[in-house]
Design a protein around this motif. Structure first.
Motif, PDB file in Angstrom:
ATOM      1  N   THR A   1      39.684  41.907  49.321  1.00  0.00           N
ATOM      2  CA  THR A   1      40.246  41.294  50.534  1.00  0.00           C
ATOM      3  C   THR A   1      39.170  40.588  51.348  1.00  0.00           C
ATOM      4  N   SER A   2      37.956  41.125  51.375  1.00  0.00           N
ATOM      5  CA  SER A   2      36.864  40.479  52.099  1.00  0.00           C
ATOM      6  C   SER A   2      36.463  39.165  51.428  1.00  0.00           C
TER       7      SER A   2
ATOM      8  N   ASP B   1      43.336  44.568  43.922  1.00  0.00           N
ATOM      9  CA  ASP B   1      43.694  43.522  44.891  1.00  0.00           C
ATOM     10  C   ASP B   1      43.724  44.041  46.321  1.00  0.00           C
ATOM     11  N   GLU B   2      43.995  45.332  46.501  1.00  0.00           N
ATOM     12  CA  GLU B   2      44.092  45.891  47.841  1.00  0.00           C
ATOM     13  C   GLU B   2      42.769  46.447  48.345  1.00  0.00           C
TER      14      GLU B   2
ATOM     15  N   LYS C   1      38.357  37.277  49.631  1.00  0.00           N
ATOM     16  CA  LYS C   1      39.432  36.310  49.894  1.00  0.00           C
ATOM     17  C   LYS C   1      39.392  35.823  51.336  1.00  0.00           C
ATOM     18  N   ALA C   2      38.983  36.683  52.247  1.00  0.00           N
ATOM     19  CA  ALA C   2      38.940  36.293  53.656  1.00  0.00           C
ATOM     20  C   ALA C   2      37.886  35.230  53.911  1.00  0.00           C
TER      21      ALA C   2
END
Length: 305
Positions: free
Chosen positions: A154-155, A148-149, A157-158
């Motif tokens: 993260t990209s 998740d990190e 999700k962004a």
């Protein structure tokens, strides 16, 4: 012609003594036979006997006595049938994906890159390169990349390709991805070996007969490369069905992605239910043998067995 047939028949005496087997050949075979008996037959017999054990009447947890308790097989199938189906489902999907990815790669290395031996050797080394790193380390690396990190998650999700609360690890996607990635070399190498020996004159003949590229590929290339396809799918499907690393909670799997290998590991090392673990192992081997036999028979490559 009749005289030639008579002469060829008469040249072989019918009362010739049977050929005696050389003791030297038997001595050369003896180490291999002893190895198979010691490291394959003996553990297999022990596994079968363990699968039939019953709990000791006055024993502690993990204490069993030898018996003929066939109910162990019925119990493990009734309890773990979702894991069994999930294992073969994941293995089948990973095998198909590995074939789809590996065939173009093997075709390029074995056929297209023949004109450039240096490029062919370099790409073959790149296919073999993952074997230089431990299976566990490669899977742990993907766990970090899919966590998740990680920058990847993260990209995604962004840009709203993943929901804010979505996860990649611990899902069927990550397990199948790990299986496909880790076993792609096992698919690529047999395909390369077959395609590298492919006679290109057959392809030229197809073009001379005005066959389309797809028709030539379907009727010429695929049948001639079938031994490599069968060997690659077997080398991928068999270990993928029994894999317990990718689906483990410590790597790419989760509680809902456990495969039969994880169940066997838990019964052997955690629950100390040795008969259940042995029964599942026998079931896994039996189902794989049946699937492999049917697959090879239907594909017309019985010489591989």
């Amino acid at each position: 012609m009749a005289f030639a047939a008579f002469a060829s028949t008469a040249a072989v005496p019918t009362d010739a003594p049977p050929r005696r087997r050389s003791p030297v050949a038997l001595l050369l075979l003896l180490p291999g036979i002893l190895y198979l008996v010691l490291f394959f037959l003996a553990p297999l017999v022990s596994l079968i006997l363990t699968s039939l054990q019953a709990p000791s009447e006055f024993g502690d947890i993990g204490m069993y006595s030898y018996a003929f308790r066939w109910e162990n097989y019925v119990e493990v199938i009734g309890q773990y049938w979702p894991h069994i189906l999930r294992s073969f489902g994941y293995a089948l999907v990973a095998t198909v994906l590995a074939l789809l990815f590996s065939y173009p790669l093997a075709y390029f290395i074995g056929v297209t890159a023949r004109r450039w031996p240096l490029l062919q050797s370099l790409m073959l080394v790149l296919v073999i390169a993952p074997f230089f790193i431990s299976f566990l380390l490669r899977t742990l690396a993907w766990k970090q990349l899919l966590s998740d990190e990680s920058f990847l998650v993260t990209s995604l999700k962004a840009v709203s390709l993943l929901a804010p609360d979505a996860h990649l690890t611990g899902t069927a996607f990550s397990v199948i991805f790990g299986l496909t990635y880790n076993f792609i070399p096992f698919m690529t190498l047999p395909l390369y070996t077959t395609l590298e020996r492919l006679d290109l004159r057959y392809l030229e003949a197809g073009n001379d007969l005005y066959a389309s590229g797809f028709h030539t590929f379907r009727t010429v290339t695929i049948p001639l490369s079938m031994p490599g396809i069968v060997a690659g799918t077997l080398l991928t499907f068999i270990p993928a069905a029994g894999d317990y690393i990718n689906a483990s909670r410590d790597f790419l799997g989760g509680a809902d992605t456990q495969m039969i290998g994880n169940v066997i590991e838990a019964n052997f090392l955690v629950l100390l239910n040795y008969p259940a673990a042995a029964s599942l192992s026998i079931i896994l081997m039996t189902v794989i043998l049946v699937i492999v036999g049917v697959y090879v028979k239907r594909s017309g490559t019985e010489e591989l067995l």
